[in-house]
Write an enzyme that holds these catalytic residues in place. Structure first.
Site: not given
Ligand code: GLY
Length: 385
Positions: A122, A144, A191, A237, A247, A256, A260, A263, A267, A288
């Site tokens: 956990r 993330k 980025e 950031k 987000e 946030r 993206n 992206h 993606h 990426h």
């Protein structure tokens, strides 16, 4: 240099500089509340052996027994099999809840090792030690973590399973960038350019111009320029994440989700196996950051076609990406309908709506829900080679 990420429940420090990785043992011990006895290093197979050995020594010097495993950093490897293997190895090493995971590598390793740390017993502490520019300026900061889902019929769906699991510390050793392949380094700049395009949202209005003016110094791996690059982007950031950790901000505010930018287009093309940044098939698939560079072009063209930004912004975006050595067009894209279907699967969709982040110019961007098909097609057309 240090940047504080001042989250209410889990604040932490990002350590930036040449040689800071040699202090991982000391930094890790200071960052945890309960004393750890073991540190499980998940090392990217691309990281030089000497870097892994220095990390192990620093941990051992602080009486943290290091156990190391290696992960090959491909998107296909960022899936259940690797997660399962890491969790089994954690259990075999008898990690308990106070022990540490050290994620030593690029964004893929940071994501999967961070997610393994998030779910093992956990949740156990993770120190993110990014070794690529992309991971230093973006992926390692903000918590993330996750893996891709390989869905029959839909292909590899990026980051569909994961959690927010903040590291207890981040160590960005810019010395490690010296051994990074030049292509990987350039991918990280995508980025940084993305951050420049939204920099006014976190009071950094000059970030894009400074990045553009400093590209030659970055290419020469000038230590002071690299430290400043990482420091400025991490500070940017950290401010965005502080304002909207999970987000959840409404679309009108952006929050946030603005990170993206590029992206959803990116993606959709990143996992296509045949795309290469320079028409050389042996360079496929895209990294990426290369997919994000193309996504920035597409998002800007989409925005211009909706009248949300001047068309000159598209020229500016292409110019800075080209100077950074990044692709702005790619050959071999599938038909628009196929790409738009993949984009609709993007995890940033809400209530069945496609949500695109579109640049407005002047360092600002906004979220647009369900843009017209013609505008999306204009974006795709702009990146077709
Ligand atoms: N890389 C985007 C984010 O951290 O939100």
């Amino acid at each position: 240099m240090q940047v504080r990420v001042p989250l209410r429940d889990r604040p932490y420090t990002v350590h930036v500089g040449a040689g800071v990785l040699a202090q991982v043992g000391e930094i890790a011990c200071r960052a945890v509340t309960a004393p750890a006895t073991k540190a499980f290093i998940v090392a990217d197979s691309g990281v030089p052996h000497a870097v892994v050995a220095a990390c192990e020594k620093s941990l051992a010097d602080r009486s943290l027994l290091p156990v190391t495993t290696s992960v090959t950093p491909t998107e296909r490897n960022k899936t259940w099999g690797t997660l399962q293997s890491l969790l089994s190895q954690f259990a075999q090493a008898r990690l308990d809840r106070s022990d540490l995971v050290i994620a030593l590598g690029g964004g893929i390793v940071g994501d999967v090792a961070g997610f393994a740390a998030a779910v093992y017993r956990r949740g156990i502490p993770v120190v993110q030690c990014p070794t690529t520019l992309l991971a230093m300026v973006d992926a390692s900061v903000g918590g993330k973590t996750g893996i891709n889902l390989d869905l029959p019929g839909a292909g590899l769906m990026k980051n569909m399973v994961g959690s927010f699991w903040q590291p207890v510390a981040v160590i960005a050793d810019i010395e490690v960038l010296r051994s990074l392949p030049a292509r990987e380094f350039r991918a990280g700049l995508a980025e940084c350019i993305k951050h420049g395009l939204i920099s006014a949202h976190a009071d950094e209005p000059g970030l894009l111009d400074w990045t553009a003016a400093s590209l030659d110094r970055f290419a020469a791996l000038e230590p002071s320029a690299l430290s400043e690059l990482v420091h400025r982007n991490v500070s940017f950031k950290a401010r965005i994440v502080q304002g909207d950790e999970r987000e959840e901000a409404p679309d009108q505010e952006g929050g946030r989700a603005l990170l993206n930018l590029g992206h959803t287009f990116g993606h959709a093309i990143e996992t296509l196996p045949n795309l290469s940044p320079d028409q050389d098939p042996s360079h496929a698939p895209l990294l990426h950051g290369e997919a994000v560079a193309l996504g920035l072009v597409a998002a800007t063209a989409c925005s211009a076609s909706l009248g949300l930004c001047p068309t000159t912004l598209l020229d500016e975006v292409r110019a800075i990406l080209t100077r950074a050595g990044l692709p702005t067009r790619v050959a071999g894209l599938p038909p628009d309908d196929a790409l738009i279907t993949i984009m609709g699967h993007d995890k940033k969709a809400r209530g069945g709506s496609m949500r695109l982040v579109l640049p407005l110019g002047g360092g600002r961007a906004r979220v647009v829900s369900d843009p017209p098909r013609d505008a999306i097609a204009a974006g795709i057309a702009a990146m077709r080679g």
